[in-house]
Design a protein around this motif. Structure first.
Motif, PDB file in Angstrom:
ATOM      1  N   SER A  34     -22.451  -6.422 120.695  1.00  0.00           N
ATOM      2  CA  SER A  34     -21.066  -6.014 120.501  1.00  0.00           C
ATOM      3  C   SER A  34     -20.167  -6.454 121.651  1.00  0.00           C
ATOM      4  N   GLN A  92     -19.395  -3.433 106.959  1.00  0.00           N
ATOM      5  CA  GLN A  92     -19.627  -2.283 107.841  1.00  0.00           C
ATOM      6  C   GLN A  92     -20.174  -2.736 109.189  1.00  0.00           C
ATOM      7  N   LEU A  93     -21.012  -3.773 109.174  1.00  0.00           N
ATOM      8  CA  LEU A  93     -21.523  -4.329 110.427  1.00  0.00           C
ATOM      9  C   LEU A  93     -20.392  -4.930 111.249  1.00  0.00           C
ATOM     10  N   PHE A 112     -17.160  -4.086 111.140  1.00  0.00           N
ATOM     11  CA  PHE A 112     -16.325  -3.010 111.686  1.00  0.00           C
ATOM     12  C   PHE A 112     -17.001  -2.348 112.888  1.00  0.00           C
ATOM     13  N   LYS A 113     -18.304  -2.189 112.807  1.00  0.00           N
ATOM     14  CA  LYS A 113     -19.042  -1.609 113.928  1.00  0.00           C
ATOM     15  C   LYS A 113     -19.010  -2.550 115.130  1.00  0.00           C
ATOM     16  N   GLN A 114     -19.082  -3.856 114.850  1.00  0.00           N
ATOM     17  CA  GLN A 114     -19.109  -4.856 115.921  1.00  0.00           C
ATOM     18  C   GLN A 114     -17.799  -4.881 116.695  1.00  0.00           C
ATOM     19  N   ARG A 167     -14.860  -2.786 116.209  1.00  0.00           N
ATOM     20  CA  ARG A 167     -14.274  -1.461 116.428  1.00  0.00           C
ATOM     21  C   ARG A 167     -12.742  -1.496 116.522  1.00  0.00           C
TER      22      ARG A 167
END
Length: 455
Positions: A342, A369-370, A372-374, A376
């Motif tokens: 990230s 979703q990955l 968005f998590k990456q 933020r």
């Protein structure tokens, strides 16, 4: 379809119907009508050139002349059936394919220029071909704000128009014969417009197998709002593109036997694309200090990336790999493979078509979703009137009746012009905030369109 085409078809329709009603007997009205039709066809031929769509029309006027003036020994009912059937055959091509499609007109305040760069990465061997001496080519078409009152030659829509192979993807090449007449709304090699500073840069990546040409409406539209849009072709994956040596490269699949579900294959292609993006960024840096006014007009501290389908997922992956990219937009793209560690907050936008059956898109959703998590730091908007192909120019290549039928029966290419306009507005708002540093207006822009929903 221009006004002359419409006039010819209307006169042909009226002439045929009147001939049938008048029992195929010669009279003054028929003579004038047929003479006018023949004159219009001659004008069209010498003004615009040969269109294959007109072949049945040529046959129809010959049949009218034979039946009415030569008095061919045919039963009247058979004559009428022949005229009616050929009239339908004449109109059908115009209801399916347009000889010269019209793209979505740019709405920004800047005129648009364009240049094409065909670069060779001498450090990389081409992985897709079998020739061990092939080096990787990357083709870039730049669309950029240009000085006003442009005069010159508009850019060609598609590479290799005069020497196309029998098919471009699944499209027979003869359907593209007059695509050199398409108005791209951009002048080739126009002088870049002056600016107080330099122009922000947006790399744009096409979907898997698509040529950069099929995103001309989006690229020109965004450039007209004050961005230099660099639209890439990935050779041997794109449907058609011209390499630096003049060769036309078409799609080569080369599926890997150990990856029958395409996962390993697509991950490999994504890695190639990311390397293509990084090569382009290196080229921009190397040329930014040159005397070329185009390259010196670029602000390499304000670089964003966007793409459609596989191009959107690749753009997001490229931003994860390269800190030179400040913001990314994924338009309806599915991610393949993982991402590096990230990198914290990075502006990220998803623009997607209608996903009313979200269960069908499990891999797509997991990838987003990955992302968005990456990163933020993101936005997500759904265009409820759009399908996956609405973001491309492809539906605009069809005539309106075929476009409506494809949208109704296959849910393909719905509301393309509306989708282009809304997408360009979202891209402009997002990059104006993330690259130009202006206050975010993206929600306000989305609220102007009834069919855009924030998710």
């Amino acid at each position: 379809m221009n006004s002359l085409d419409i006039l010819i078809l209307v006169v042909l329709l009226i002439t045929t119907v009147y001939a049938i009603v008048s029992a195929n007997r010669a009279n003054g009205i028929l003579t004038v009508s047929i003479s006018l039709l023949a004159l219009l066809l001659v004008i069209q031929f010498f003004w615009k050139g040969f269109y294959w769509q007109y072949i049945p029309a040529y046959l129809q006027i010959c049949l009218l002349i034979i039946i009415i003036y030569v008095n061919a020994a045919l039963h009247r009912k058979l004559q009428n059936i022949s005229l009616g059937v050929l009239l339908v055959v004449t109109l059908v091509p115009w209801a399916i394919f347009l000889p010269v499609p019209s793209l979505t007109e740019p709405m920004g305040k800047y005129a648009v220029g364009t240049q094409v760069f065909r670069w060779v990465d001498s450090t990389r061997t081409e992985q897709i071909t079998k020739d061990p001496f092939d080096k990787r080519n990357v083709i870039v078409q730049a669309w950029y704000p240009a000085q006003g009152d442009l005069k010159g030659i508009h850019s060609l829509y598609l590479d290799g128009l005069r020497t196309l192979p029998p098919k471009v993807s699944v499209i027979p090449s003869f359907l593209l014969d007059r695509y050199d007449q398409i108005d791209t709304y951009a002048i080739i090699n126009a002088t870049p417009a002056g600016a107080r500073g330099k122009w922000p840069v947006v790399l744009f990546l096409p979907g898997y197998g698509a040529a950069r040409a099929f995103y001309t409406s989006l690229a020109v539209g965004l450039a007209s709002h004050g961005y230099v849009v660099l639209c890439l072709d990935h050779p041997y994956e794109a449907a058609i593109t011209q390499l630096a040596n003049g060769k036309l490269a078409t799609t080569i699949e080369n599926f890997q036997p150990e990856a029958p579900d395409r996962l390993g294959f697509m991950e490999n292609r994504l890695d190639i694309r990311v390397a293509d993006v990084q090569f382009v960024l290196h080229q921009l840096e190397n040329k930014n200090s040159s005397t070329n006014t185009f390259f010196t007009s670029l602000d390499l501290n304000r670089i964003g990336i966007a793409g459609h389908s596989f191009g959107g997922a690749t753009g997001a992956a490229a931003m994860a790999h390269d800190s030179r990219i400040k913001a990314a937009v994924n338009i309806d793209g599915t991610l393949y493979g993982g991402l590096p560690k990230s990198t914290g907050y990075r502006p990220f936008l998803i623009i997607e078509s209608n996903k009313d059956e979200i269960g069908r898109f499990a891999r797509y959703e997991a990838g987003n979703q990955l992302l968005f998590k990456q990163f933020r730091g993101g936005y997500r908007y759904e265009l409820e009137d759009a399908d996956h192909y609405s973001f491309t120019d492809v539906p605009l290549l069809l005539a309106p009746p075929a476009r409506l039928l494809a949208g109704y029966l296959l849910s393909v290419g719905q509301q393309s012009t509306k989708t282009h306009t809304a997408t360009i507005s979202l891209l402009d708002a997002f990059f104006d905030h993330t690259l130009n540093g202006n206050p975010s207006q993206i929600d306000a822009v989305a609220n102007r369109y009834e069919a855009i929903v924030r998710r």
